[in-house]
Design an enzyme around this catalytic site. Structure first.
Site, PDB file in Angstrom:
ATOM      1  CB  SER A 155      12.398  -5.860  -4.485  1.00  0.00           C
ATOM      2  OG  SER A 155      12.034  -5.075  -3.056  1.00  0.00           O
TER       3      SER A 155
HETATM    4  N1  SAH Z   1       8.447  -6.082  -1.838  1.00  0.00           N
HETATM    5  C1  SAH Z   1       7.954  -5.005  -2.128  1.00  0.00           C
HETATM    6  C2  SAH Z   1       9.199  -4.066  -1.686  1.00  0.00           C
HETATM    7  C3  SAH Z   1       8.734  -2.614  -1.411  1.00  0.00           C
HETATM    8  S1  SAH Z   1       9.892  -1.569  -0.869  1.00  0.00           S
HETATM    9  C4  SAH Z   1       7.751  -4.598  -3.547  1.00  0.00           C
HETATM   10  O1  SAH Z   1       8.409  -5.380  -4.304  1.00  0.00           O
HETATM   11  O2  SAH Z   1       7.133  -3.973  -3.830  1.00  0.00           O
HETATM   12  C5  SAH Z   1       9.899  -1.856   0.885  1.00  0.00           C
HETATM   13  C6  SAH Z   1       8.665  -1.282   1.456  1.00  0.00           C
HETATM   14  O3  SAH Z   1       8.764  -1.256   2.848  1.00  0.00           O
HETATM   15  C7  SAH Z   1       8.104   0.191   0.955  1.00  0.00           C
HETATM   16  O4  SAH Z   1       6.891   0.042   0.406  1.00  0.00           O
HETATM   17  C8  SAH Z   1       8.177   0.773   2.295  1.00  0.00           C
HETATM   18  O5  SAH Z   1       7.185   1.858   2.609  1.00  0.00           O
HETATM   19  C9  SAH Z   1       7.992  -0.249   3.492  1.00  0.00           C
HETATM   20  N2  SAH Z   1       8.502   0.092   4.695  1.00  0.00           N
HETATM   21  C10 SAH Z   1       9.550   0.845   5.147  1.00  0.00           C
HETATM   22  N3  SAH Z   1       9.608   0.865   6.637  1.00  0.00           N
HETATM   23  C11 SAH Z   1       8.518   0.051   6.976  1.00  0.00           C
HETATM   24  C12 SAH Z   1       8.070  -0.371   8.055  1.00  0.00           C
HETATM   25  N4  SAH Z   1       8.741  -0.218   9.522  1.00  0.00           N
HETATM   26  N5  SAH Z   1       6.988  -1.214   8.363  1.00  0.00           N
HETATM   27  C13 SAH Z   1       6.387  -1.468   7.169  1.00  0.00           C
HETATM   28  N6  SAH Z   1       6.798  -1.308   5.927  1.00  0.00           N
HETATM   29  C14 SAH Z   1       7.640  -0.275   5.814  1.00  0.00           C
END
Ligand code: SAH
Length: 225
Positions: free
Chosen positions: A68
């Site tokens: 993000s």
């Molecule tokens: N804070 C993280 C955001 C990653 S994007 C960063 O800065 O890297 C959001 C993440 O949520 C992705 O890696 C995706 O695989 C995960 N995601 C989506 N649905 C999910 C779920 N039901 N449970 C756990 N993770 C999930």
């Protein structure tokens, strides 16, 4: 925890610039800004995109996911402000950078990610940075992590059509949760607060765009995996 565990001073100047950008976007909480100076974002990113680590942008991390935008994460932290005696649940570990920031503020962080490879990589980076108070789980975060509930703070880093009921249930009395709620294309940041049996929802900030939350209490996995 060292401020730059890889001894890589190349990035220090870029990090300062990022902090200025975060300030320019309206987050001026000093404690939050200092954290961004102490956690090296580049070690959480795949090698190919490391030079972009201190741009204030979402960055691709593989598996169709993104890390993000830092100023948005700073905004999250400045609203939620977990304290050193609090337990945090993070949904969507991704690259683990926000996990590291949260771990420096809170007592313990429990972070759930559905993509096993991302969770594995995040674990490596968190270990390299010396984070000891973060537990990671591979699974569907829309059902929370019941074993360690209730949580004082819940951070959801993926977009949801509504606030998953299990997460509200796992919020402690006095707890707060931030989650982007809306369509797959555009969402509004929603702050959920629990006080006794009362649960309130409030829109904070403007429109945001996150990758979709895929799971039992959000969108189906088939449609967007
Ligand atoms: N804070 C993280 C955001 C990653 S994007 C960063 O800065 O890297 C959001 C993440 O949520 C992705 O890696 C995706 O695989 C995960 N995601 C989506 N649905 C999910 C779920 N039901 N449970 C756990 N993770 C999930």
């Amino acid at each position: 925890m060292g401020s730059d565990p890889l001894g890589d001073v190349r990035y220090t100047g870029y990090r300062r610039k990022l902090i200025e950008e975060i300030r320019a976007r309206g987050v001026d909480d000093l404690e939050t800004l200092q954290l961004f100076d102490r956690v090296p974002r580049h070690i959480f990113l795949p090698e190919g995109v490391q030079p972009r680590a201190y741009e204030d942008n979402a960055i691709p991390i593989g598996y169709g996911q993104t890390a993000s935008q830092p100023s948005l994460q700073a905004y999250y932290l400045s609203i939620l402000r977990p304290t050193e005696d609090e337990k945090v649940l993070e949904i969507g570990t991704g690259c683990g950078y926000l996990t590291a920031l949260l771990a420096m503020m809170a007592d313990r962080v429990y972070s759930v990610e559905r993509v096993r490879e991302l969770s594995k990589r995040a674990r490596k980076a968190l270990d390299a940075f010396g984070v000891k108070n973060a537990a990671l789980l591979v699974g569907d975060g829309t059902i929370g992590w019941r074993k360690y509930a209730p949580f004082d703070v819940i951070v959801v880093s993926a977009a949801s059509p509504s606030v998953p009921k299990a997460l509200v249930e796992q919020l402690a009395d006095g707890g707060r949760m931030l989650i982007p709620v809306g369509s797959r294309d555009i969402q509004e940041l929603t702050l959920v607060k629990k006080s006794g049996s009362a649960v309130t929802e409030e829109r904070v900030g403007g429109e945001v765009k996150f990758v979709p939350l895929l799971g039992r209490f959000a969108w189906s996995e088939e449609a967007g995996a």
